[in-house]
Design a protein around this motif. Structure first.
Motif, short mmCIF file in Angstrom:
data_model
loop_
_atom_site.label_atom_id
_atom_site.label_comp_id
_atom_site.label_asym_id
_atom_site.label_seq_id
_atom_site.Cartn_x
_atom_site.Cartn_y
_atom_site.Cartn_z
N GLU A 1 36.67 122.18 25.48
CA GLU A 1 36.46 122.90 26.73
C GLU A 1 37.35 122.33 27.84
O GLU A 1 37.82 123.06 28.71
CB GLU A 1 34.99 122.85 27.12
N MET A 2 37.57 121.01 27.83
CA MET A 2 38.50 120.41 28.80
C MET A 2 39.91 120.96 28.58
O MET A 2 40.62 121.27 29.55
CB MET A 2 38.52 118.88 28.64
N VAL A 3 40.30 121.06 27.32
CA VAL A 3 41.65 121.56 27.00
C VAL A 3 41.82 122.99 27.50
O VAL A 3 42.85 123.35 28.08
CB VAL A 3 41.91 121.50 25.48
N ILE A 4 40.81 123.80 27.32
CA ILE A 4 40.89 125.20 27.74
C ILE A 4 41.00 125.31 29.25
O ILE A 4 41.70 126.20 29.77
CB ILE A 4 39.67 125.99 27.20
N ARG A 5 40.36 124.40 29.98
CA ARG A 5 40.50 124.42 31.44
C ARG A 5 41.93 124.07 31.85
O ARG A 5 42.43 124.57 32.86
CB ARG A 5 39.49 123.46 32.07
N ILE B 1 38.13 128.60 21.85
CA ILE B 1 37.19 128.13 20.85
C ILE B 1 36.39 129.31 20.30
O ILE B 1 35.37 129.12 19.64
CB ILE B 1 36.23 127.06 21.42
N GLU B 2 36.87 130.51 20.55
CA GLU B 2 36.23 131.73 20.05
C GLU B 2 36.41 131.82 18.54
O GLU B 2 37.52 131.91 18.03
CB GLU B 2 36.85 132.96 20.72
N TRP B 3 35.28 131.77 17.80
CA TRP B 3 35.39 131.74 16.33
C TRP B 3 35.72 133.11 15.74
O TRP B 3 36.28 133.19 14.64
CB TRP B 3 34.10 131.19 15.71
N LYS C 1 39.26 138.31 16.07
CA LYS C 1 39.71 139.46 16.84
C LYS C 1 39.52 139.27 18.35
O LYS C 1 40.07 140.03 19.15
CB LYS C 1 39.00 140.73 16.37
N LYS C 2 38.75 138.25 18.73
CA LYS C 2 38.51 138.00 20.15
C LYS C 2 39.28 136.78 20.67
O LYS C 2 39.06 136.33 21.80
CB LYS C 2 37.02 137.82 20.41
N ARG C 3 40.19 136.25 19.86
CA ARG C 3 40.95 135.06 20.27
C ARG C 3 42.19 135.41 21.10
O ARG C 3 42.85 134.51 21.62
CB ARG C 3 41.38 134.25 19.04
#
Length: 296
Positions: A197-201, A209-211, A214-216
């Motif tokens: 989550e830190m990386v995504i920020r 981190i969307e598993w 199709k939503k990544r």
């Protein structure tokens, strides 16, 4: 059919000339010889760890199949261990490669990839590592995977932790953080999710981190969910079923640069690399680290 003896264990070998990698012409005999040569470097990642087998009896372009239960016809000396499966509601008689003869028997089944648990049979709910699997999306490049890996490395460095890096053998990277005994998979997963989550920020346009694929949105997938009982990734130096027989290869962190390609590490050149670099993961299992309590 031929037979060899390995430390008094009789191992039957078959179809050694069977080509498993058509492009390169590598045979099952080549596979067996490679794993015999590399065994000293991988034995600690296999010993006492349940192994998921994926066999390619007709080569990498043919049908493959997974197997967890040791077959009835397995030799009496093959190392196995029964573990009750909550999902299947029955015991699975897992193969564990505790000696070279076990590995040769596995390779003779054309089990190209070696997928072992992150935990041992003695403490199946306590992992030896916390692991990130970085997988590029359909709109991202390997360079993006490298960028994400370097952000993770910076965060881990700030936590005063040591992390080890390897190629997946395909299109991604694996980051292993060795941890001390006592943590459950739940704790390691919470720790890894916090870092992700830190990386995504920091890199919202590159990572997710969307598993659900199709939503990544084509971003690099930071997979921390593989950290669980019974989950596996290829062990270091495992061959992969790719055209050029790529290998999941340990790297130095300073090797991450825009010119790096996971396709460059193959059965053809791994021996030369080891002569030059040595075994970069030789001490990973001797490192016992505490996870930051403020993230758990």
């Amino acid at each position: 059919m031929s037979t060899i003896r390995i430390n008094n264990f009789k191992v039957e070998l078959s179809n050694l000339d069977k080509v498993l990698w058509p492009k390169q012409g590598y045979t099952k005999g080549d596979l067996i010889n490679y794993y015999i040569d590399i065994y000293p470097l991988i034995q600690d990642f296999l010993a006492q760890r349940p192994l998921s087998l994926k066999s390619y009896p007709d080569g990498i372009n043919g049908k493959s199949f997974f197997q967890k239960n040791a077959p009835d016809y397995a030799p009496h000396w093959l190392s196995t261990y029964g573990i009750y499966s909550r999902h299947r509601k029955e015991a699975i008689n897992w193969i564990t490669v505790n000696k070279l003869a076990d590995l040769v028997w596995v390779a003779n089944r054309a089990s190209i990839e070696l997928h072992s648990w992150f935990s041992t049979i003695n403490k199946p709910d306590e992992p030896s590592f916390a692991v990130f699997d970085l997988d590029p999306g359909d709109r991202s490049r390997f360079k993006d995977v490298i960028d994400i890996a370097l952000v993770i490395k910076k965060i881990i460095d700030e936590m005063k932790l040591i992390a080890f890096l390897k190629t997946s053998g395909k299109s991604g990277l694996h980051i292993y953080i060795p941890i001390k005994t006592g943590y459950k998979f739940t704790a390691s997963k919470i720790f890894l999710k916090s870092i992700a989550e830190m990386v995504i920020r920091v890199k919202p346009g590159l990572a997710t981190i969307e598993w659900r694929k199709k939503k990544r949105d084509g971003k690099v997938y930071i997979d921390y969910r593989q950290n669980g009982r019974g989950k596996t990734l290829p062990v270091p130096y495992s061959i992969r079923p790719t055209a050029n027989a790529t290998i999941s290869t340990p790297l130095n962190w300073d090797e991450l640069n825009p010119k790096l390609s996971p396709e460059k590490f193959t059965l053809a050149n791994i021996a030369n690399r080891l002569k030059k670099k040595g075994d970069l993961w030789s001490d990973i299992l001797q490192i016992k680290q505490s996870l930051p309590s403020y993230l758990l």
